[in-house]
Design an enzyme around this catalytic site. Structure first.
Site, PDB file in Angstrom:
ATOM      1  N   ARG A 149       1.122  -0.920   0.161  1.00  0.00           N
ATOM      2  CA  ARG A 149      -0.107  -0.005  -0.270  1.00  0.00           C
ATOM      3  C   ARG A 149       0.893   1.620  -0.040  1.00  0.00           C
ATOM      4  NH1 ARG A 149      -2.895   2.963   4.352  1.00  0.00           N
ATOM      5  NH2 ARG A 149      -3.893   4.381   2.970  1.00  0.00           N
ATOM      6  N   GLU A 164      -7.562   8.729   5.959  1.00  0.00           N
ATOM      7  CA  GLU A 164      -7.684   9.071   7.527  1.00  0.00           C
ATOM      8  C   GLU A 164      -8.280  10.714   7.232  1.00  0.00           C
ATOM      9  OE1 GLU A 164      -4.588   8.916   9.982  1.00  0.00           O
ATOM     10  OE2 GLU A 164      -4.418   6.633  10.206  1.00  0.00           O
TER      11      GLU A 164
HETATM   12  C1  NOJ Z   1      -1.775   6.966  10.113  1.00  0.00           C
HETATM   13  C2  NOJ Z   1      -1.179   7.552   9.008  1.00  0.00           C
HETATM   14  O1  NOJ Z   1      -2.218   7.287   7.508  1.00  0.00           O
HETATM   15  C3  NOJ Z   1      -0.183   7.856   8.635  1.00  0.00           C
HETATM   16  O2  NOJ Z   1       0.445   7.950   7.880  1.00  0.00           O
HETATM   17  C4  NOJ Z   1       0.930   7.728  10.078  1.00  0.00           C
HETATM   18  O3  NOJ Z   1       2.210   7.309   9.871  1.00  0.00           O
HETATM   19  C5  NOJ Z   1       0.742   6.540  10.770  1.00  0.00           C
HETATM   20  N1  NOJ Z   1      -0.704   5.858  11.246  1.00  0.00           N
HETATM   21  C6  NOJ Z   1       1.906   6.231  12.292  1.00  0.00           C
HETATM   22  O4  NOJ Z   1       0.606   7.283  13.371  1.00  0.00           O
END
Ligand code: NOJ
Length: 493
Positions: free
Chosen positions: A98, A188
């Site tokens: 991914r 997210e």
């Molecule tokens: C969420 C995010 O999608 C990613 O960019 C981030 O580095 C990780 N989680 C860890 O926090």
């Protein structure tokens, strides 16, 4: 050869047996993957025609916002080292990788009138290298790095962005879709909207909570739906892929067995996950958000709710725009009912209106928000099944940070074993999980925390111009899991 020897030696050294660990095999067609994102690994921030994005601007103008004044200017240098990345993915034995596309690398101004060919070639080469090594790409179209010119037009809180994103997504499907079976439109969205426009801890660093975050979300949801419909109408028949949106949440556990705390936990899940998921997997924003935000807005003197309303037509257009469910999960929190916050300035937190904490006796990882709660992923997966009508689920991120350069990362081995064990148990509960993604294949740029937080299966030497990748013990463990589909020494069918 060196890698093989290393992995074999480490695997012997780690104890993977644990009576509590689920010892059922993962199904043969279960997909194991690993993830990264463009700004966090690529570097080459202004090379070969790439345009400036909001993270470039945010960090270059305010370096002190990032731990140790670091940036993603070079990061893991994956723009030049993508073949090494594919080699380590192959070594770990993943079924898919991914990664995300840098919008500004493909479209330097953000608009489709100028396509940057070297950027396109980079992703074509990466995809080809993956395919040649038997690894499927799972592509995220947008992982936070908005082209700066689009931010200058107002960014996600401006409505021009819906059509502009849709055109970019169409171009991505056109350019790469023949080789892609799984797409994620947004990674997210809460971190894009709450982080970028509400509480200001992500680029572009705007703090207009309870206002710009909701308008941002409204446009992200419309843009996602538009991209899904474009895929559905123009590409699905020939490309036969699947499109979803990755939404993140922690698991919210009621802090006590009181009815009030149970309501607080459900409210928190709806404000965190349901905000984005309900319009897509059910329809419209969650009732609790519509009610609470409308009531507080009127009490604050607004004439209407600060939460924008979708028309009936929009609700119908957004509802059902998924082919699978994509979820990121890392940690959990205890939810506590609290008194209504005084009517004051608009605030997403006041709108949600709950308290939360993580008890001291939960095991910590290095990030401030992070406690290791493997049981939470099983509960979350069951909640998703019940709340959204038993969708097919891919966990698009899960992993843990540490703040050292340790290679023998036994805690991370235990982390993956215990979380995966709970995923397997959730599958026995009847949750339809078909894939799991470790964050991350390698240490990388962790946004505001810079390089102080490492999530990698591989260590990256950020002091060396070569950005040397070295497997950690967790890489050996994950390799064992991808090869055997078993978390312990021997598994049952
Ligand atoms: C969420 C995010 O999608 C990613 O960019 C981030 O580095 C990780 N989680 C860890 O926090």
């Amino acid at each position: 050869m060196f890698l093989k020897g290393f992995i074999f030696c480490c695997l012997l050294a780690i104890s993977i047996a644990d009576d509590e660990t689920n010892n059922k095999l993962f199904p043969e067609d279960f997909m194991f993957g690993a993830a990264t994102a463009s700004y966090q690994v690529e570097g080459a921030w202004d090379e070969d025609g790439k345009g400036e994005n909001i993270w470039d601007r945010y960090i270059h103008s305010n370096p002190e916002l990032i731990a140790n004044n670091d940036s993603g200017d070079v990061a893991c240098d994956s723009y030049h080292k993508y073949k090494e990345d594919v080699a380590i993915l192959k070594e770990v034995g993943v079924d898919f990788y991914r990664f995300s596309l840098s919008w500004s690398r493909i479209l330097p101004t953000g608009y489709v009138n100028k396509v940057n060919l070297p950027g396109v070639t980079y992703y074509k080469n990466l995809i080809k290298e993956l395919k040649n090594n038997g690894i499927e790409p799972l592509i995220t179209i947008f992982h936070w790095d908005l082209p700066q010119p689009l931010q200058d037009m107002g960014g996600w809180p401006s409505d021009f962005i819906v059509e502009t994103f849709a055109e970019y997504a169409r171009l991505c499907f056109e350019l790469f879709g023949d080789d892609v079976k799984y797409w994620v439109t947004f990674n997210e969205p809460k971190q894009i909207c709450l982080g970028g426009y509400g509480q200001g801890y992500n680029a572009p660093g705007i703090s207009l909570t309870g206002l710009a975050d909701y308008v941002c979300a409204h446009h992200v949801l419309q843009a996602h739906a538009k991209a899904w419909h474009i895929y559905d109408q123009e590409f699905r028949a020939t490309q036969q892929g699947q499109v979803s949106i990755t939404i993140d949440t922690r698991w919210f556990e009621p802090a006590s067995d009181s009815e009030e705390d149970a309501v607080a936990a459900e409210t928190a899940l709806q404000f965190n996950y349901g905000w984005y998921a309900n319009p897509v997997y059910n329809s419209d924003y969650p009732e609790i958000m519509k009610t609470r935000i409308a009531e507080r807005s009127l009490a604050e003197g607004f004439n209407h709710s600060r939460l924008p309303a979708f028309t009936d037509e929009e609700i119908a257009y957004i509802s059902g725009t998924f082919d699978y469910m994509a979820v990121n999960m890392y940690s959990s929190i205890l939810a506590v009912a609290t008194d209504e916050a005084p009517i004051a300035e608009p605030s997403y937190n006041y709108d949600m209106g709950i308290d939360g904490y993580q008890p001291d006796d939960w095991e910590s990882a290095s990030a401030p928000w992070f406690k290791i709660t493997p049981w939470g992923i099983r509960k979350l997966l069951n909640w998703l099944k019940e709340t959204y009508n038993n969708p097919t689920i891919i966990i698009t991120e899960n992993g843990m940070p540490d703040n050292s350069s340790v290679i023998d990362d036994v805690t991370r081995v235990r982390f993956f074993r215990d979380y995966l064990s709970n995923v397997r148990s959730a599958m026995e509960d009847g949750v339809n999980v078909i894939g799991y993604t470790a964050w991350s294949i390698m240490d990388n740029f962790e946004w505001g925390l810079g390089y102080t937080q490492k999530y990698g299966l591989y260590h990256v030497d950020f002091d060396s111009i070569n950005r040397t990748r070295t497997p950690k013990t967790s890489a050996a463990y994950y390799k064992k899991v991808t090869e055997t589909h078993c978390l312990v020494d021997t598994c049952e069918e």
